[in-house]
Design an enzyme around this catalytic site. Structure first.
Site, PDB file in Angstrom:
ATOM      1  N   GLY A  46      20.220  51.869  33.524  1.00 47.99           N
ATOM      2  CA  GLY A  46      21.012  50.930  34.668  1.00 47.99           C
ATOM      3  C   GLY A  46      20.645  51.565  35.853  1.00 47.99           C
ATOM      4  O   GLY A  46      20.927  51.099  36.957  1.00 47.99           O
ATOM      5  N   GLU A  47      19.740  52.738  36.070  1.00 50.31           N
ATOM      6  CA  GLU A  47      19.732  53.673  37.442  1.00 50.31           C
ATOM      7  C   GLU A  47      18.523  52.232  38.073  1.00 50.31           C
ATOM      8  O   GLU A  47      17.458  51.796  37.450  1.00 50.31           O
ATOM      9  CB  GLU A  47      18.976  54.738  36.979  1.00 50.31           C
ATOM     10  CG  GLU A  47      20.152  55.884  36.769  1.00 50.31           C
ATOM     11  CD  GLU A  47      19.322  57.086  36.491  1.00 50.31           C
ATOM     12  OE1 GLU A  47      18.171  57.338  36.699  1.00 50.31           O
ATOM     13  OE2 GLU A  47      19.999  58.107  36.043  1.00 50.31           O
ATOM     14  N   ARG A 104      37.707  42.648  52.006  1.00 52.46           N
ATOM     15  CA  ARG A 104      38.938  42.313  52.108  1.00 52.46           C
ATOM     16  C   ARG A 104      39.919  43.734  51.855  1.00 52.46           C
ATOM     17  O   ARG A 104      41.184  43.730  52.172  1.00 52.46           O
ATOM     18  CB  ARG A 104      39.269  41.461  50.871  1.00 52.46           C
ATOM     19  CG  ARG A 104      39.017  40.185  50.988  1.00 52.46           C
ATOM     20  CD  ARG A 104      38.933  39.299  49.938  1.00 52.46           C
ATOM     21  NE  ARG A 104      37.742  39.478  49.030  1.00 52.46           N
ATOM     22  CZ  ARG A 104      37.675  38.804  47.932  1.00 52.46           C
ATOM     23  NH1 ARG A 104      38.522  37.928  47.380  1.00 52.46           N
ATOM     24  NH2 ARG A 104      36.682  39.084  46.858  1.00 52.46           N
ATOM     25  N   GLN A 105      39.254  44.695  51.411  1.00 55.14           N
ATOM     26  CA  GLN A 105      39.936  46.061  51.392  1.00 55.14           C
ATOM     27  C   GLN A 105      39.823  46.933  52.574  1.00 55.14           C
ATOM     28  O   GLN A 105      39.259  47.954  52.710  1.00 55.14           O
ATOM     29  CB  GLN A 105      39.517  46.880  50.247  1.00 55.14           C
ATOM     30  CG  GLN A 105      39.659  46.179  48.842  1.00 55.14           C
ATOM     31  CD  GLN A 105      39.209  46.901  47.761  1.00 55.14           C
ATOM     32  OE1 GLN A 105      39.433  47.991  47.659  1.00 55.14           O
ATOM     33  NE2 GLN A 105      38.603  46.399  46.696  1.00 55.14           N
ATOM     34  N   LYS A 201      51.680  30.467  53.459  1.00 55.70           N
ATOM     35  CA  LYS A 201      51.536  30.787  52.056  1.00 55.70           C
ATOM     36  C   LYS A 201      52.200  32.134  51.916  1.00 55.70           C
ATOM     37  O   LYS A 201      52.350  32.999  52.732  1.00 55.70           O
ATOM     38  CB  LYS A 201      50.150  30.779  51.368  1.00 55.70           C
ATOM     39  CG  LYS A 201      49.523  32.095  52.065  1.00 55.70           C
ATOM     40  CD  LYS A 201      47.878  32.043  51.407  1.00 55.70           C
ATOM     41  CE  LYS A 201      47.142  33.368  52.062  1.00 55.70           C
ATOM     42  NZ  LYS A 201      45.955  33.462  51.574  1.00 55.70           N
ATOM     43  N   ARG A 203      51.368  35.595  49.251  1.00 56.17           N
ATOM     44  CA  ARG A 203      50.642  36.055  47.915  1.00 56.17           C
ATOM     45  C   ARG A 203      51.261  37.051  47.229  1.00 56.17           C
ATOM     46  O   ARG A 203      52.029  37.881  47.659  1.00 56.17           O
ATOM     47  CB  ARG A 203      49.411  36.735  48.440  1.00 56.17           C
ATOM     48  CG  ARG A 203      48.218  37.035  47.660  1.00 56.17           C
ATOM     49  CD  ARG A 203      46.931  37.625  48.164  1.00 56.17           C
ATOM     50  NE  ARG A 203      46.205  36.892  49.130  1.00 56.17           N
ATOM     51  CZ  ARG A 203      45.323  36.235  48.725  1.00 56.17           C
ATOM     52  NH1 ARG A 203      45.100  36.006  47.084  1.00 56.17           N
ATOM     53  NH2 ARG A 203      44.709  35.011  49.396  1.00 56.17           N
ATOM     54  N   ASP A 233      36.872  32.708  47.085  1.00 56.30           N
ATOM     55  CA  ASP A 233      36.375  33.309  45.901  1.00 56.30           C
ATOM     56  C   ASP A 233      36.745  32.687  44.634  1.00 56.30           C
ATOM     57  O   ASP A 233      35.781  32.107  44.119  1.00 56.30           O
ATOM     58  CB  ASP A 233      37.067  34.878  46.113  1.00 56.30           C
ATOM     59  CG  ASP A 233      36.896  35.901  44.963  1.00 56.30           C
ATOM     60  OD1 ASP A 233      35.870  35.378  44.139  1.00 56.30           O
ATOM     61  OD2 ASP A 233      37.276  36.948  44.896  1.00 56.30           O
ATOM     62  N   GLY A 235      38.907  30.256  44.562  1.00 55.94           N
ATOM     63  CA  GLY A 235      39.503  28.836  45.005  1.00 55.94           C
ATOM     64  C   GLY A 235      40.713  28.436  44.728  1.00 55.94           C
ATOM     65  O   GLY A 235      41.136  27.723  45.325  1.00 55.94           O
ATOM     66  N   GLY A 236      41.649  29.547  44.399  1.00 57.78           N
ATOM     67  CA  GLY A 236      42.971  29.334  44.292  1.00 57.78           C
ATOM     68  C   GLY A 236      43.762  28.940  45.611  1.00 57.78           C
ATOM     69  O   GLY A 236      44.619  28.063  45.635  1.00 57.78           O
TER      70      GLY A 236
END
Length: 324
Positions: A46-47, A104-105, A201, A203, A233, A235-236
């Site tokens: 995986g490198e 988002r973080q 909304k 969450r 992301d 879609g929710g």
């Protein structure tokens, strides 16, 4: 006389990772340059190995890589490429990140959480990046995480002009899917001369992508509603917001977002939604299973190419949006 004088000219070189080669090729086409040939592959464990096939010594290097899935692999590849350019004696290294991973973080909601968006900026700086060029960050404050220039581009002109050209503006209402997007929705309202509505909304802080829609603030009955967001992301959130608008009498709903992350159940949610059209830019590749008639993808390459040219020629990136 002491020393040596040179008459060399500045040289722009464009490099691309393997995450979204179609966008990189379109940016290169807009700039009228070729992508630098690059050898890149994964070892059995995986490198990642990267080697550029041309000298980058003394060049102004622009490295484009969008953080799509598998996101950690492509971030790591970009860091390795930055390091390779630094060790190749590049004059400057501008990292083009159409979609900035972990955006988002950007703050701590509760104790013992990371601020991963800051970590990504630190990693890029440590690897050797001099400048970041990105599109529609999740929050503007992320610009301050990087210790150097950040050119923040906006897809709003592209998306808004597309929507404005195909709908009856007298029936148009711009809708923010949550309180955090109100400022962006306001810019849409100014550009299209349309009223604003907001979907309230809540969450679930313990369950990812779990959203409950409470109410719609503003008049949407009989209106063509345009839901504007920076990313979709799973879609929710956006599909729940669209359902709330239809429940309050909306005639039609169009969804626009800069970044179509579209992971997990997004494909089924978009297919089954009553939304008439989803409009994205190509900052991220669109999954093959989502090649639907109701999905429209607009090119962000001309905007990125113009910004790259302004940076290279010591011009003004801000002027690209003041003209709009």
């Amino acid at each position: 006389m002491t020393g040596i004088k040179t008459t060399g000219e500045k040289k722009l070189m464009l490099f691309s990772g393997r995450a979204h080669p179609e966008l990189a090729e379109e940016v290169a086409h807009q700039l009228g340059v070729g992508l630098v040939p690059t050898k890149a592959f994964d070892f059995a464990n995986g490198e990642i190995y990267v080697r550029f096939q041309e000298s980058a010594r003394g060049a102004d290097c622009f490295l484009i890589q969008s953080h799509t899935a598998p996101i950690n692999k492509w971030i790591m590849e970009q860091l390795i490429m930055i390091d390779a350019l630094k060790r190749a004696s590049a004059r400057s290294i501008t990292v083009i990140v159409p979609f900035y991973g972990y955006a988002r973080q950007d703050k701590k909601h509760r104790g013992r959480e990371p601020i991963s968006a800051r970590l990504i900026a630190d990693l890029m700086k440590t690897a050797g990046a001099d400048r970041i060029l990105t599109v529609d960050l999740h929050t503007d404050q992320i610009q301050g995480f990087f210790d150097g220039p950040v050119d923040h581009l906006f897809a709003l002109p592209i998306l808004a002009d597309y929507v404005g050209a195909k709908v009856d503006r007298s029936k148009l209402t711009i809708v923010s899917p949550d309180a955090g997007r109100v400022r962006v929705a306001d810019r849409w309202c100014d550009r299209l001369d349309a009223p604003l509505a907001i979907v309230h909304k809540r969450r679930d802080k313990d369950v990812a992508n779990q959203v409950t829609v409470h109410e719609v603030v503003g008049n949407v009955k009989g209106r063509v509603c345009v839901l504007v967001d920076d990313m979709i992301d799973t879609g929710g959130t956006i599909c729940a917001a669209a359902d709330a608008l239809f429940a309050h009498g909306a005639e039609d709903v169009i969804v626009t977002a800069t970044h179509g992350v579209l992971s997990g159940p997004a494909a089924d949610r978009l297919k089954n939604s009553k939304v008439s059209e989803f409009v994205f830019t190509d900052t991220l590749p669109t999954p093959g299973e989502l090649e639907l008639d109701k999905i429209k993808v607009l090119s962000i390459a001309p905007t990125i190419a113009r910004a790259v040219r302004e940076v290279f020629e010591d011009g003004s990136v801000t002027s690209l949006f003041e003209e709009q």
